[in-house]
Scaffold this motif. Structure first.
Motif, PDB file in Angstrom:
ATOM      1  N   HIS A   1      38.183 102.768  40.449  1.00 27.39           N
ATOM      2  CA  HIS A   1      37.871 104.422  40.550  1.00 27.39           C
ATOM      3  C   HIS A   1      39.521 105.042  41.613  1.00 27.39           C
ATOM      4  CE1 HIS A   1      35.500 103.242  43.334  1.00 27.39           C
ATOM      5  NE2 HIS A   1      35.213 104.330  44.077  1.00 27.39           N
ATOM      6  N   LEU A   2      39.808 104.195  41.783  1.00 21.02           N
ATOM      7  CA  LEU A   2      40.079 105.040  42.643  1.00 21.02           C
ATOM      8  C   LEU A   2      41.866 104.555  42.224  1.00 21.02           C
ATOM      9  CD1 LEU A   2      39.297 103.936  46.353  1.00 21.02           C
ATOM     10  CD2 LEU A   2      39.022 105.517  45.054  1.00 21.02           C
ATOM     11  N   THR A   3      42.859 106.159  43.026  1.00 18.72           N
ATOM     12  CA  THR A   3      44.327 105.905  42.607  1.00 18.72           C
ATOM     13  C   THR A   3      45.450 105.225  43.688  1.00 18.72           C
ATOM     14  OG1 THR A   3      44.720 108.453  43.489  1.00 18.72           O
ATOM     15  CG2 THR A   3      44.265 108.058  40.708  1.00 18.72           C
ATOM     16  N   GLY A   4      46.463 104.717  43.465  1.00 22.05           N
ATOM     17  CA  GLY A   4      47.474 104.681  44.077  1.00 22.05           C
ATOM     18  C   GLY A   4      46.733 102.607  44.990  1.00 22.05           C
ATOM     19  N   TYR A   5      47.927 101.884  45.537  1.00 22.91           N
ATOM     20  CA  TYR A   5      47.650 100.982  46.585  1.00 22.91           C
ATOM     21  C   TYR A   5      47.395  99.907  45.637  1.00 22.91           C
ATOM     22  CZ  TYR A   5      47.291 105.273  49.745  1.00 22.91           C
ATOM     23  OH  TYR A   5      48.046 106.154  50.399  1.00 22.91           O
ATOM     24  N   GLY A   6      47.528  99.433  44.423  1.00 18.57           N
ATOM     25  CA  GLY A   6      46.930  98.787  43.629  1.00 18.57           C
ATOM     26  C   GLY A   6      45.915  98.878  42.896  1.00 18.57           C
ATOM     27  N   CYS A   7      44.870 100.090  42.862  1.00 21.48           N
ATOM     28  CA  CYS A   7      44.053 100.562  43.026  1.00 21.48           C
ATOM     29  C   CYS A   7      44.032 100.519  41.153  1.00 21.48           C
ATOM     30  CB  CYS A   7      42.631 101.583  43.114  1.00 21.48           C
ATOM     31  SG  CYS A   7      43.144 100.997  45.118  1.00 21.48           S
ATOM     32  N   ALA A   8      43.339 100.766  39.591  1.00 19.36           N
ATOM     33  CA  ALA A   8      43.862 100.911  38.974  1.00 19.36           C
ATOM     34  C   ALA A   8      43.163 102.639  38.109  1.00 19.36           C
ATOM     35  CB  ALA A   8      42.193 100.478  37.762  1.00 19.36           C
TER      36      ALA A   8
ATOM     37  N   ILE B   1      38.092 104.411  53.427  1.00 20.25           N
ATOM     38  CA  ILE B   1      39.655 104.319  53.792  1.00 20.25           C
ATOM     39  C   ILE B   1      40.611 105.204  52.806  1.00 20.25           C
ATOM     40  CG2 ILE B   1      42.058 102.509  54.032  1.00 20.25           C
ATOM     41  CD1 ILE B   1      39.122 100.001  54.258  1.00 20.25           C
ATOM     42  N   HIS B   2      39.867 105.085  51.665  1.00 20.61           N
ATOM     43  CA  HIS B   2      41.117 105.702  50.857  1.00 20.61           C
ATOM     44  C   HIS B   2      41.154 107.470  51.063  1.00 20.61           C
ATOM     45  CE1 HIS B   2      42.660 107.710  47.259  1.00 20.61           C
ATOM     46  NE2 HIS B   2      43.029 106.690  46.665  1.00 20.61           N
ATOM     47  N   ARG B   3      39.855 107.953  50.995  1.00 17.74           N
ATOM     48  CA  ARG B   3      38.894 109.424  51.585  1.00 17.74           C
ATOM     49  C   ARG B   3      39.181 109.779  52.901  1.00 17.74           C
ATOM     50  NH1 ARG B   3      33.764 110.706  48.611  1.00 17.74           N
ATOM     51  NH2 ARG B   3      35.056 109.999  46.795  1.00 17.74           N
ATOM     52  N   TYR B   4      39.187 108.638  53.722  1.00 17.97           N
ATOM     53  CA  TYR B   4      39.153 109.471  54.878  1.00 17.97           C
ATOM     54  C   TYR B   4      40.852 108.908  56.247  1.00 17.97           C
ATOM     55  CZ  TYR B   4      34.642 111.424  53.319  1.00 17.97           C
ATOM     56  OH  TYR B   4      33.909 112.101  52.709  1.00 17.97           O
TER      57      TYR B   4
ATOM     58  N   GLN C   1      46.086 103.375  57.264  1.00 20.12           N
ATOM     59  CA  GLN C   1      45.305 102.568  57.392  1.00 20.12           C
ATOM     60  C   GLN C   1      45.150 102.005  55.701  1.00 20.12           C
ATOM     61  OE1 GLN C   1      42.598 105.801  58.584  1.00 20.12           O
ATOM     62  NE2 GLN C   1      42.212 104.393  60.933  1.00 20.12           N
ATOM     63  N   ARG C   2      45.376 102.919  54.773  1.00 21.84           N
ATOM     64  CA  ARG C   2      45.092 102.986  53.147  1.00 21.84           C
ATOM     65  C   ARG C   2      46.452 101.555  52.744  1.00 21.84           C
ATOM     66  NH1 ARG C   2      46.172 108.660  52.623  1.00 21.84           N
ATOM     67  NH2 ARG C   2      44.463 109.464  53.329  1.00 21.84           N
ATOM     68  N   GLN C   3      47.402 102.033  53.741  1.00 26.62           N
ATOM     69  CA  GLN C   3      48.601 100.249  53.319  1.00 26.62           C
ATOM     70  C   GLN C   3      48.074  99.262  53.538  1.00 26.62           C
ATOM     71  OE1 GLN C   3      50.991 101.185  50.976  1.00 26.62           O
ATOM     72  NE2 GLN C   3      51.503 103.180  51.155  1.00 26.62           N
ATOM     73  N   GLU C   4      47.287  99.694  55.498  1.00 33.47           N
ATOM     74  CA  GLU C   4      47.777  98.042  55.103  1.00 33.47           C
ATOM     75  C   GLU C   4      45.997  97.488  54.793  1.00 33.47           C
ATOM     76  OE1 GLU C   4      45.445  96.027  59.424  1.00 33.47           O
ATOM     77  OE2 GLU C   4      45.709  98.306  59.236  1.00 33.47           O
ATOM     78  N   TRP C   5      45.207  98.208  54.157  1.00 32.78           N
ATOM     79  CA  TRP C   5      44.109  97.233  54.008  1.00 32.78           C
ATOM     80  C   TRP C   5      44.407  97.486  52.373  1.00 32.78           C
ATOM     81  CZ3 TRP C   5      41.390  94.156  56.660  1.00 32.78           C
ATOM     82  CH2 TRP C   5      41.204  94.281  58.175  1.00 32.78           C
ATOM     83  N   LEU C   6      44.239  98.739  51.607  1.00 30.57           N
ATOM     84  CA  LEU C   6      43.948  98.644  50.625  1.00 30.57           C
ATOM     85  C   LEU C   6      44.444  98.023  49.064  1.00 30.57           C
ATOM     86  CD1 LEU C   6      43.233 102.781  49.967  1.00 30.57           C
ATOM     87  CD2 LEU C   6      41.765 101.049  50.231  1.00 30.57           C
ATOM     88  N   PRO C   7      45.589  97.619  49.246  1.00 31.71           N
ATOM     89  CA  PRO C   7      46.317  96.818  48.439  1.00 31.71           C
ATOM     90  C   PRO C   7      45.661  95.469  48.486  1.00 31.71           C
ATOM     91  CG  PRO C   7      48.176  97.604  49.956  1.00 31.71           C
ATOM     92  CD  PRO C   7      46.545  98.275  49.952  1.00 31.71           C
TER      93      PRO C   7
END
Length: 387
Positions: free
Chosen positions: A64-71, A107-110, A115-121
């Protein structure tokens, strides 16, 4: 008529939503259902990283998240995925929920862009696993009383404390840990390889056994300044993540209830007593009718809240309404389904007792029934009864 969806609730789904529902349902039937009874019996998931990568290939992690490889799917699509996963087992929906709605959402929100680039993908593909450390041994419904502390030491932070009932804690690569500071409650990204961090698996569970649950111990865990989630200030931050996870529960328990109903109907039509199937007895049909009403009410509630969420109109109290109502309904369905199965209902040959036991955990985690009832009372009276 269709016991899976008596009121044809899914008729209101879009083509994309149906495709996601069917993809998760087919995957669950082929890859999860044949193994889940053994996982439950053994009290663990033997290959959590393999499971995560399978979910990642489907795009379920942080979907349900956008960007960083999320659908970047709709809230309803995410809910449908939760429903189909929990129709197999609550532990599997919890796996996806903790990764996406708790750890990744925090991580995505706060978090910072770094940090987003490091972990979310990596978390979206299942390459990296996360957990969410809020609850403590003496701090459940009152997270503001947490004892975990973070203090500044030069430019570093040092964390001490204990977190309890943490899903995936012992297999996570990164823990989102909430701690009290001199400036209030703050969130931190803690790589689990950091010295002083220990995760101990909780054994002896009678519920949510197809899930890894841990105690996190932080003993002088030293973190650099950039481990802080800069946008997370106060309890509102972790509670907003919990609201995302609770939303998944609203849908998930409807799936567990549906599975109990379907199993009960199939069993009642095959099981003969006094020369005919027990499905032909009035009291059995009353149980089936009660279960049918509860399942379809739960599905309607989930879809309505999902549509509100997609329109940006869902409030915190709406999520509380859904969790309170749907968990209660699912528990009623599981209990009635167990009675329809008789003695066979207590075995792992059938799913009903497993669902029934899992729902005992779902009823209390991410907000107990009492907390959600008081949330609804406050919403309609304007008076706070928590204290």
């Amino acid at each position: 008529m269709n016991p899976h969806d008596f009121l044809d609730v899914d008729r209101d789904l879009s083509d994309e939503e149906r495709a996601i529902r069917d993809t998760v349902r087919d995957y669950s039937a082929a890859e999860l259902l044949p193994h889940v009874a053994d996982w439950y019996d053994s009290g663990t998931i033997p290959d959590p990283r393999g499971l995560a990568k399978g979910f990642g290939k489907l795009g379920l992690l942080g979907m349900h998240l956008t960007g960083y490889g999320c659908a970047g799917t709709s809230a309803v699509s995410y809910g449908l995925a939760c429903r189909e996963l929990e129709a197999v087992d609550s532990g599997l929906r919890s796996f996806v929920s903790v990764q996406g709605s708790l750890a990744m959402t925090a991580i995505h929100r706060y978090g910072t862009e770094e940090q987003r680039q490091e972990w979310l993908p990596r978390m979206a593909t299942g390459e990296a696993l996360g957990c969410f450390g809020l609850t403590e041994p003496d701090s459940g419904s009152d997270p503001g009383s947490m004892r975990t502390r973070a203090r500044r030491d030069g430019s570093d932070w040092v964390l001490d404390g204990t977190k309890m009932w943490i899903t995936n804690g012992s297999v996570a690569d990164c823990a989102v840990v909430w701690a009290a500071t001199d400036e209030g409650i703050r969130g931190f990204l803690v790589p689990t390889s950091t010295p002083g961090f220990t995760a101990n698996v909780v054994h002896g569970k009678l519920s949510l056994r197809a899930s890894i649950t841990s105690e996190l111990v932080l003993d002088g865990v030293r973190l650099p300044s950039d481990a802080l989630l800069p946008g997370a200030e106060g309890l509102k931050a972790p509670l907003s993540c919990l609201s995302e996870a609770r939303y998944g529960i609203v849908w998930g328990v409807a799936g567990a209830a549906r599975d109990c109903l379907v199993s009960a109907v199939e069993y009642a039509k095959e099981r003969e007593q006094f020369g005919r199937p027990i499905a032909g007895f009035q009291l059995t049909q009353l149980k089936i009718a009660d279960m049918l009403v509860d399942v379809n009410h739960a599905m309607l509630t989930a879809l309505r809240i999902g549509r509100l969420k997609d329109e940006g109109l869902a409030k915190h109290a709406h999520i509380s309404f859904g969790k309170l109502a749907n968990v209660r309904a699912a528990q009623r369905v599981a209990a009635k389904a167990r009675s329809v199965h008789g003695a066979n209902g207590i075995t792992l040959e059938y799913p009903v007792m497993r669902h029934m036991m899992n729902l005992e955990t779902v009823a209390t985690y991410e907000g107990t029934e009492e907390v959600h009832a008081l949330t609804l009372g406050r919403a309609v009276t304007g008076l706070d009864a928590f204290r």
